[in-house]
Scaffold this motif. Structure first.
Motif, PDB file in Angstrom:
ATOM      1  N   PRO A 110       0.834  -1.204   0.000  1.00 25.90           N
ATOM      2  CA  PRO A 110       0.000   0.000   0.000  1.00 25.90           C
ATOM      3  C   PRO A 110       0.872   1.259   0.000  1.00 25.90           C
ATOM      4  O   PRO A 110       1.921   1.299   0.661  1.00 25.90           O
ATOM      5  CB  PRO A 110      -0.801  -0.125   1.291  1.00 25.90           C
ATOM      6  CG  PRO A 110      -0.797  -1.580   1.616  1.00 25.90           C
ATOM      7  CD  PRO A 110       0.519  -2.100   1.132  1.00 25.90           C
ATOM      8  N   THR A 111       0.420   2.271  -0.733  1.00 22.45           N
ATOM      9  CA  THR A 111       1.206   3.492  -0.909  1.00 22.45           C
ATOM     10  C   THR A 111       0.418   4.698  -0.440  1.00 22.45           C
ATOM     11  O   THR A 111      -0.727   4.912  -0.852  1.00 22.45           O
ATOM     12  CB  THR A 111       1.583   3.672  -2.391  1.00 22.45           C
ATOM     13  OG1 THR A 111       2.263   2.496  -2.847  1.00 22.45           O
ATOM     14  CG2 THR A 111       2.479   4.884  -2.583  1.00 22.45           C
ATOM     15  N   VAL A 112       1.056   5.488   0.417  1.00 21.30           N
ATOM     16  CA  VAL A 112       0.446   6.720   0.930  1.00 21.30           C
ATOM     17  C   VAL A 112       1.315   7.899   0.495  1.00 21.30           C
ATOM     18  O   VAL A 112       2.539   7.844   0.590  1.00 21.30           O
ATOM     19  CB  VAL A 112       0.327   6.695   2.461  1.00 21.30           C
ATOM     20  CG1 VAL A 112      -0.256   8.012   2.985  1.00 21.30           C
ATOM     21  CG2 VAL A 112      -0.522   5.513   2.915  1.00 21.30           C
ATOM     22  N   VAL A 113       0.664   8.956   0.021  1.00 17.98           N
ATOM     23  CA  VAL A 113       1.359  10.139  -0.474  1.00 17.98           C
ATOM     24  C   VAL A 113       0.944  11.341   0.358  1.00 17.98           C
ATOM     25  O   VAL A 113      -0.253  11.598   0.532  1.00 17.98           O
ATOM     26  CB  VAL A 113       1.030  10.354  -1.968  1.00 17.98           C
ATOM     27  CG1 VAL A 113       1.404  11.739  -2.409  1.00 17.98           C
ATOM     28  CG2 VAL A 113       1.736   9.311  -2.821  1.00 17.98           C
ATOM     29  N   VAL A 114       1.939  12.073   0.898  1.00 17.28           N
ATOM     30  CA  VAL A 114       1.681  13.263   1.712  1.00 17.28           C
ATOM     31  C   VAL A 114       2.430  14.442   1.091  1.00 17.28           C
ATOM     32  O   VAL A 114       3.580  14.714   1.451  1.00 17.28           O
ATOM     33  CB  VAL A 114       2.123  13.050   3.176  1.00 17.28           C
ATOM     34  CG1 VAL A 114       1.752  14.263   4.038  1.00 17.28           C
ATOM     35  CG2 VAL A 114       1.513  11.779   3.754  1.00 17.28           C
ATOM     36  N   PRO A 115       1.818  15.156   0.143  1.00 18.62           N
ATOM     37  CA  PRO A 115       2.510  16.292  -0.477  1.00 18.62           C
ATOM     38  C   PRO A 115       2.629  17.461   0.497  1.00 18.62           C
ATOM     39  O   PRO A 115       1.691  17.759   1.250  1.00 18.62           O
ATOM     40  CB  PRO A 115       1.606  16.653  -1.662  1.00 18.62           C
ATOM     41  CG  PRO A 115       0.272  16.100  -1.325  1.00 18.62           C
ATOM     42  CD  PRO A 115       0.495  14.899  -0.455  1.00 18.62           C
ATOM     43  N   THR A 116       3.778  18.110   0.496  1.00 13.21           N
ATOM     44  CA  THR A 116       3.992  19.269   1.369  1.00 13.21           C
ATOM     45  C   THR A 116       3.957  20.575   0.584  1.00 13.21           C
ATOM     46  O   THR A 116       4.115  21.651   1.164  1.00 13.21           O
ATOM     47  CB  THR A 116       5.349  19.149   2.092  1.00 13.21           C
ATOM     48  OG1 THR A 116       6.388  18.939   1.117  1.00 13.21           O
ATOM     49  CG2 THR A 116       5.334  17.983   3.065  1.00 13.21           C
ATOM     50  N   ILE A 117       3.757  20.481  -0.725  1.00 15.61           N
ATOM     51  CA  ILE A 117       3.574  21.644  -1.585  1.00 15.61           C
ATOM     52  C   ILE A 117       2.436  21.323  -2.557  1.00 15.61           C
ATOM     53  O   ILE A 117       2.107  20.154  -2.755  1.00 15.61           O
ATOM     54  CB  ILE A 117       4.853  22.015  -2.374  1.00 15.61           C
ATOM     55  CG1 ILE A 117       5.389  20.799  -3.148  1.00 15.61           C
ATOM     56  CG2 ILE A 117       5.931  22.561  -1.444  1.00 15.61           C
ATOM     57  CD1 ILE A 117       6.609  21.087  -3.997  1.00 15.61           C
ATOM     58  N   ALA A 118       1.857  22.373  -3.147  1.00 16.42           N
ATOM     59  CA  ALA A 118       0.777  22.186  -4.122  1.00 16.42           C
ATOM     60  C   ALA A 118       1.200  22.783  -5.454  1.00 16.42           C
ATOM     61  O   ALA A 118       0.466  23.540  -6.074  1.00 16.42           O
ATOM     62  CB  ALA A 118      -0.510  22.819  -3.622  1.00 16.42           C
ATOM     63  N   SER A 119       2.405  22.410  -5.900  1.00 13.81           N
ATOM     64  CA  SER A 119       2.965  23.017  -7.111  1.00 13.81           C
ATOM     65  C   SER A 119       2.711  22.205  -8.373  1.00 13.81           C
ATOM     66  O   SER A 119       2.956  22.687  -9.474  1.00 13.81           O
ATOM     67  CB  SER A 119       4.476  23.232  -6.950  1.00 13.81           C
ATOM     68  OG  SER A 119       5.138  22.002  -6.759  1.00 13.81           O
TER      69      SER A 119
END
Length: 364
Positions: A110-119
């Motif tokens: 399972p893969t979880v993605v936590v972006p810290t920018i919205a670029s």
């Protein structure tokens, strides 16, 4: 041919939501590998540890070394095996997230993605861009599924430079323009099959939000604050644009962006900044109403996005350089061939110069 729409299993967004990460992803397994670069770990590690503090789960942190390469993926794969990891989690920007998506694919976890920018609109996609260790593009890795969970803490996004949010808006503004062209051409998007009405609807909603609230969100993020406009624009940049481009299709705007990458003059620009000019060029290429083109130009200017070649950094030998851009934009497998009419390098050359002339009318 079937209509196809793809998306992450779950999308979660909110101010301060990182503290609830265990609540959101704890059911996926009992051993988690968090992958982030040194800077991102400094701003997120303590919160993640606090979130998991009262659980029976084990968490391991690995420092991302900066490049989404096969070597980095294999290094992290060994860490997964050594620590008997159940779930891989990427925290950070595009290359970190692409690496984790590829890692999840190769380890079947399972893969979880936590972006810290919205670029960019990459967090939600089933795609990883693979580079060499030296940062040279190597290949696109098309993945069989999107991330299981995407979690966005909008306060962390708002703490990043406002230019990154603006670049994300520039990237997202291409979504409907390109999806519309692909739909008219009956082109096949990355998701495969025919384009759904849902994908077009999401892409159109994305554009509507950006025109109505993009500037307000940009100004709020300059003060590192989270307003309703910021929440809406982050959702548009990340989710709506992500679904829109993958299930709606890419066309001339991104192909022209790719063409510009042959010029060293523009290497200082973010992806979305180059795409923004590519979108203006596509609108000219399509001979869309001047009202639509000028509306896009005005929004770009308010967000600090380039509307002229000079703002892009192309100031000398312009005609010769744009010829090279046009040739590259029309390469055999480029998305410009999803347009509903045949496009030649001469057409692209003319559209770019015309877009530049239109932009100059608004730049003092």
């Amino acid at each position: 041919m079937a209509r196809i729409l793809i998306s992450p299993n779950k999308y979660i967004q909110g101010k301060g939501e990182l503290i609830n990460i265990h609540k959101h992803i704890g059911h996926l397994g009992s051993s988690f590998l968090f992958i982030a670069d040194e800077f991102v770990q400094k701003i997120t590690k303590a919160t993640i540890e606090e979130s998991f503090s009262n659980s029976n789960s084990t968490i391991t942190f690995a420092t991302f070394r900066g490049e989404c390469s096969k070597q980095e993926i294999n290094r992290l794969k060994n860490i997964v095996i050594e620590n008997k990891i159940d779930v891989v989690v990427g925290v950070g920007g595009g290359k970190t997230l692409d690496t984790v998506k590829a890692l999840g694919y190769y380890t079947n976890l399972p893969t979880v993605v936590v972006p810290t920018i919205a670029s960019t609109d990459a967090p939600c996609s089933a795609l990883s861009v693979i580079y060499t260790e030296d940062g040279v593009f190597e290949e696109y890795l098309v993945l069989p599924k999107n991330p299981d969970i995407v979690l966005v803490d909008t306060q962390i996004v708002a703490n990043a430079p406002a230019r990154l949010l603006a670049a994300g808006i520039g990237d997202a503004l291409a979504t409907y323009v390109e999806a519309r062209a692909c739909y008219e051409a009956n082109a096949i998007p990355m998701a495969g099959g025919n384009i759904t009405k849902s994908a077009i609807g999401l892409a159109e909603l994305c554009q509507k939000i950006l025109f109505e609230e993009g500037v307000s969100a940009y100004l709020a993020v300059q003060r590192k604050t989270v307003t309703k406009a910021v929440e809406n624009v982050v959702e548009a940049n990340t989710y709506l644009s992500g679904i829109g481009f993958e299930s709606g299709g890419l066309a001339a705007a991104h192909a022209i962006h790719n063409g510009f990458t042959v010029l060293e003059d523009v290497h200082h620009l973010y992806h979305g900044e180059k795409v923004a000019f590519g979108t203006l060029s596509q609108l000219v290429l399509e001979n869309r109403p001047m009202e639509e083109i000028e509306k896009m130009v005005r929004l770009n200017i308010e967000l600090g996005l380039p509307v002229t070649l000079e703002q892009m950094g192309v100031k000398e030998d312009v005609e010769a350089k744009i010829r090279k851009v046009a040739e590259a934009a029309c390469a055999e497998n480029e998305t410009i061939h999803n347009m509903p009419f045949k496009v030649t390098p001469d057409d692209v050359y003319a559209a770019i110069l015309a877009a530049d002339s239109i932009g100059k009318r608004f730049v003092k």
